[in-house]
Design an enzyme around this catalytic site. Structure first.
Site, PDB file in Angstrom:
ATOM      1  CB  CYS A 449      -0.966   0.001   1.176  1.00 48.90           C
ATOM      2  SG  CYS A 449      -2.179  -1.313   1.095  1.00 48.90           S
ATOM      3  CE1 TYR A 493      -3.993   1.140   1.287  1.00 47.03           C
ATOM      4  CE2 TYR A 493      -6.046   2.101   2.033  1.00 47.03           C
ATOM      5  CZ  TYR A 493      -5.303   1.000   1.688  1.00 47.03           C
ATOM      6  OH  TYR A 493      -5.877  -0.245   1.733  1.00 47.03           O
ATOM      7  CD1 TRP A 511      -5.004   1.434   5.471  1.00 55.11           C
ATOM      8  CD2 TRP A 511      -2.807   1.222   5.187  1.00 55.11           C
ATOM      9  NE1 TRP A 511      -4.694   0.097   5.590  1.00 55.11           N
ATOM     10  CE2 TRP A 511      -3.358  -0.059   5.419  1.00 55.11           C
ATOM     11  CE3 TRP A 511      -1.423   1.338   4.974  1.00 55.11           C
ATOM     12  CZ2 TRP A 511      -2.578  -1.218   5.438  1.00 55.11           C
ATOM     13  CZ3 TRP A 511      -0.651   0.193   4.994  1.00 55.11           C
ATOM     14  CH2 TRP A 511      -1.232  -1.065   5.234  1.00 55.11           C
ATOM     15  CE1 TYR A 707      -8.521  -1.635  -0.566  1.00 55.31           C
ATOM     16  CE2 TYR A 707      -8.289  -3.852   0.331  1.00 55.31           C
ATOM     17  CZ  TYR A 707      -8.050  -2.492   0.421  1.00 55.31           C
ATOM     18  OH  TYR A 707      -7.344  -1.996   1.487  1.00 55.31           O
ATOM     19  CG  HIS A 708      -5.396  -4.812  -2.352  1.00 56.93           C
ATOM     20  ND1 HIS A 708      -5.469  -5.582  -1.204  1.00 56.93           N
ATOM     21  CD2 HIS A 708      -5.095  -3.562  -1.955  1.00 56.93           C
ATOM     22  CE1 HIS A 708      -5.235  -4.815  -0.148  1.00 56.93           C
ATOM     23  NE2 HIS A 708      -5.003  -3.580  -0.579  1.00 56.93           N
ATOM     24  CG  HIS A 795      -4.314   0.697  -3.145  1.00 59.76           C
ATOM     25  ND1 HIS A 795      -3.025   0.225  -3.116  1.00 59.76           N
ATOM     26  CD2 HIS A 795      -4.959   0.082  -2.120  1.00 59.76           C
ATOM     27  CE1 HIS A 795      -2.889  -0.637  -2.118  1.00 59.76           C
ATOM     28  NE2 HIS A 795      -4.054  -0.756  -1.511  1.00 59.76           N
TER      29      HIS A 795
END
Length: 852
Positions: A449, A493, A511, A707-708, A795
């Site tokens: 991330c 993030y 994050w 997501y991801h 992301h």
């Protein structure tokens, strides 16, 4: 026998297949209030049991006729095929010094193994293991269970091939590289009919020797995901149902066509006696067309009414419906289901008939959305290549010179958390589709991330994440990672972009590293140090997420411009100009027309100073995403935003890529964003055309990408789309350690063959200065040239991609003077892919050039 190969019986693990116990008889369900009226309630389930009786390893024994699924693994997305009557053969098997027969992979006992010959002279790879089902079935994946007692022989690089007769083996349907651990691996591929399935092992995962081994092999059946189909436009359609609830709630049939998964059709339940099963809903398209699949999205938020056993029938007149074109039983979960027809049919009416509720909770049926698909035309919708397996979930990716793509994830292949000081990485060779794995320890950086910036010299700067203060650099020229100085503010993030000055700018990221205060700072390549920007506070740039600041300063959309300036154009509804000289500054740049916050949406620069923003939602998760899209035109100090055409699907967690012709493709995403979920997935990509402002559908994907997940433009004009998941729970059903390459329509004829494309034959140096002209040679006449920046994605954010149209003049047959812009705010310093496009918009394969 090689040292360490003896199996210790005390370490043997008994693997048993799932025991699913269904309750007998009717389940009486109490009615609970919803919106002030009574509505059937979902039966309660103990957490973790998924409505099933808890698994008992002592009494549930595997059978050689039934699939063997690891007890700690979740149920796969596709059904596990019954192995009764199957046989298996191997190119090599050890029988002299141990029982390493191929048949052991089908006996339901994880203690017995297939092993290649090792006594005497070990047989070198490749090794093959061929399963004969003795019948033709739809197959969509192979589940490989390594031996549990010893790491030797774990499969590394592999290929999967299928055959209908055992003689004709086409190109592999799946390739990739597996992680060196003992977890069960699901190797997916596009569903197709076959009798024989062959696993070819090209290398041992840990490179300990020339061996291959397996404890168990299972095959997966039809997941209900169509291949080579595309969504049909629902404009003008109507829906009617045999039963609908209108008194206690808005459960009208029409709700399945409104594009909002929050509204739903529900069979009648008020008035004392619910309408009994079966229930049917009929779509009238008001035109006769080819249909090949029906997509069913369950209502969201409640389990009641999920369709279980079903049939699909069609009609041309609305009166006579023929034999079912699809039938089966859907799983009791909230993911999108697809009924693939046995053949494409000409129809005006399509009827879904539900004969049981998936969970057996009551006599109800409900649906959030229903879509129909038809056969895809490659020249209009593109096509997908085979799935490529990765030894990790590709959460972050960067395109490199030399036809390579770098991918990285977290400290482990299927989990994250903590600050472990190392990262799992992989490199995909785009020419061979081979994937190599590597663990990076020397930087002390867990890069899960992160923020990413592609530097002016072609290196990749990765910041923060799980190790929130760290910063690392990957150099594609040496294939080496190194550390650089730590950031002043720990982050995860966060958003990054290279500046026109060659420095790198970072903002946001609560994050990780503590919440709030993630103000701007700049990294210098000359000193390798960070400088705070007290004039660039993060607060004004944040969204109004209810979980602020933890979610409110994530994944910002940054677009670098001249003079070290940055336009922050989202995901918050307010845009800002940022300067990075001295202490920096942040000033208002207006709003994106009537757009609200659009967290986990996309911003894509499709032309000089022009960007498309699309999707996202008012909060990071569990708030409906939008279908809306906007254009943003930034010139000088002026920013103008306007709404353009809407997508057919609402999307958060999607990824968007600008193509050499200026069109923008968007892949994946959810209408209701929920991390680690495949519910409400948009399986049909869409293509936006700046000339019309409209989105059109592309060929349906085989795997959800939420997501991801990532997407990247490749140097041959195709697009890589992959990843999704990375649940910390081993065996999570929404982990997708794979990807696939999409071939856009501009490269394909209607029959799926490749169009002839121009070639750049000379005149492109490895480096080019701003403001210079290149004498570029091509093998045929071309219409235009364009620079596409080699980009990095994570992301749903890719602040590195950029399309720069070039001016060019034809000086002789096949020779053109091509001008590189002189403004580093237009052609941001860094590595680019130079494409030539012919009069039909067909791009060449790119040549890499570093612009500085």
């Amino acid at each position: 026998m090689p040292s360490g190969r003896l199996r210790d019986s005390t370490r043997r693990l008994r693997r048993s297949h799932w025991l699913v116990v269904f309750a007998l008889g009717s389940l009486l369900v109490a009615l609970t209030p919803m919106l002030g009226v009574a509505e059937p309630a979902a039966a309660g389930h103990a957490p973790g049991h998924r409505g099933d009786v808890p698994f008992d390893q002592k009494t549930a024994m595997s059978s050689p006729h039934h699939p063997a699924v690891p007890a700690n693994a979740k149920e796969p997305a596709a059904p596990v095929l019954d192995r009764e009557g199957w046989t298996v053969t191997a190119s090599s098997a050890e029988t002299a010094r141990e029982n390493g027969r191929a048949a052991n992979v089908l006996d339901g006992d994880a203690r017995t193994i297939w092993h290649t010959e090792w006594s005497g002279t070990a047989t070198p790879p490749p090794h093959t293991l061929t399963v004969d089902m003795h019948r033709t079935a739809v197959v969509s994946g192979l589940v490989y269970r390594p031996r549990a007692d010893n790491p030797n022989g774990r499969v590394g690089e592999y290929g999967i091939s299928v055959s209908k007769d055992g003689q004709d083996w086409a190109d592999p349907v799946g390739t990739g590289t597996l992680a060196d651990d003992n977890s069960a691996k699901t190797l997916s591929f596009a569903p197709q009919g076959a009798r024989y399935v062959r696993l070819t092992v090209l290398s041992e995962a840990g490179k300990r020797g020339p061996w291959a081994a397996a404890a168990e092999i299972d095959l997966l059946g039809d997941p209900g995901t169509p291949s080579a189909t595309v969504d049909l436009s629902r404009s003008g359609w109507t829906a009617t149902a045999s039963s609908e609830e209108t008194a206690g709630e808005d459960g009208r049939a029409a709700n399945v066509l409104d594009g909002d998964a929050g509204t739903f059709w529900h069979s009648r339940w008020s008035g004392g006696t619910p309408a009994p099963l079966p229930h049917s809903i009929t779509i009238d398209m008001y035109r006769t067309t080819a249909v090949s699949a029906l997509s069913y999205e369950p209502r969201q938020g409640k389990a009641n009414g999920r369709a279980g056993a079903y049939t699909v029938t069609t009609s041309t007149d609305g009166t006579t419906f023929g034999e079912p074109v699809a039938k089966g039983t859907w799983r009791d979960d909230d993911t999108v289901k697809t009924a693939t027809f046995t053949r494409a049919v000409q129809a005006r009416y399509v009827r879904l008939t539900v004969t049981s509720e998936a969970g057996g909770r009551g006599p109800w049926t409900a649906a959030g959305e229903i879509r129909l698909s038809g056969p895809a035309d490659p020249s209009a919708h593109g096509s997908w290549g085979r799935l490529i397996g990765f030894p990790l979930v590709p959460v972050a990716t960067a395109v490199l010179p030399g036809d390579k793509m770098l991918a990285w994830s977290a400290y482990a292949v299927d989990r994250f958390g903590g600050s472990n000081g190392y990262t799992q990485t992989a490199i995909l060779d785009l020419k061979t589709n081979k994937v190599t794995q590597r663990r990076i320890d020397n930087t002390g950086h867990d890069m899960f991330c992160p923020g990413i910036a592609m530097l002016a010299d072609g290196r990749v700067l990765v910041t923060g994440g799980s190790n929130a203060d760290k910063a690392s650099i990957y150099d594609p020229a040496t294939d080496e990672w190194s550390r650089t100085s730590e950031m002043n503010i720990a982050r995860g993030y966060q958003a990054m972009t290279l500046l026109s000055t060659g420095d790198a700018f970072v903002l946001g990221g609560s994050w990780s590293g503590g919440r709030g205060g993630k103000d701007g700072e700049v990294w210098s390549p000359d000193t390798g140090t960070w400088r705070k920007l007290p004039g660039v506070p993060v607060g004004p740039t944040m969204t109004d997420d209810p979980d602020s600041p933890y979610r409110a300063d994530n994944h910002m959309w940054l677009h670098a411009m001249s003079g070290g300036k940055v336009l922050q154009l989202g995901p918050g509804k307010k845009m800002h100009w940022i300067t990075t000289t001295g202490d920096g500054s942040l000033t208002d740049a207006g709003t994106r027309a009537d757009s609200g916050d659009a967290m986990n949406g996309n911003a894509v620069p499709y032309d000089t100073g022009k960007l498309l923003t699309l999707g996202g939602g008012p909060a990071y998760e569990r708030k409906p995403a939008t279908r809306r899209a906007y254009t943003v035109n930034a010139s000088g100090d002026r920013v103008e935003a306007a709404r353009t055409g809407d997508m057919d699907h609402a999307r958060s967690f999607s990824n968007s890529v600008v193509m050499p012709d200026g069109k923008v493709a968007v892949f994946g995403g959810q209408s209701m964003p929920v991390p680690f979920s495949d519910a409400t997935s948009a399986m049909t990509p869409e293509l936006w055309d700046p000339a019309t402002g409209k989105f059109t559908p592309l060929a349906t994907m085989a795997v959800p990408r939420n997501y991801h997940s990532v997407a990247n433009l490749l140097p041959d004009g195709r697009v890589f789309s992959g990843g999704g998941g990375l649940c910390a729970d081993q065996g999570c059903a929404t982990n997708h350690p794979d990807g696939s390459v999409f071939t856009p329509p501009y490269l394909l004829n209607a029959d799926g063959s490749l169009k002839p494309r121009p070639s750049i034959t000379g005149g492109v140096p490895p480096r080019a200065a701003l403001g210079t002209s290149l004498t570029v040679k091509t093998d045929k006449a071309v219409k235009s040239f364009v620079l596409m920046r080699a980009a990095a994605a994570t992301h749903s954010t890719d602040n590195d991609q950029r399309r720069v149209p070039l001016t060019s003049t034809r000086t002789a047959a096949g020779t053109y003077e091509v001008s590189v812009p002189d403004d580093p705010g237009v052609a941001l310093p860094g590595t680019y892919m130079l494409f030539a496009l012919d009069a039909e918009g067909v791009p060449s394969t790119a040549k890499f050039v570093t612009v500085s």
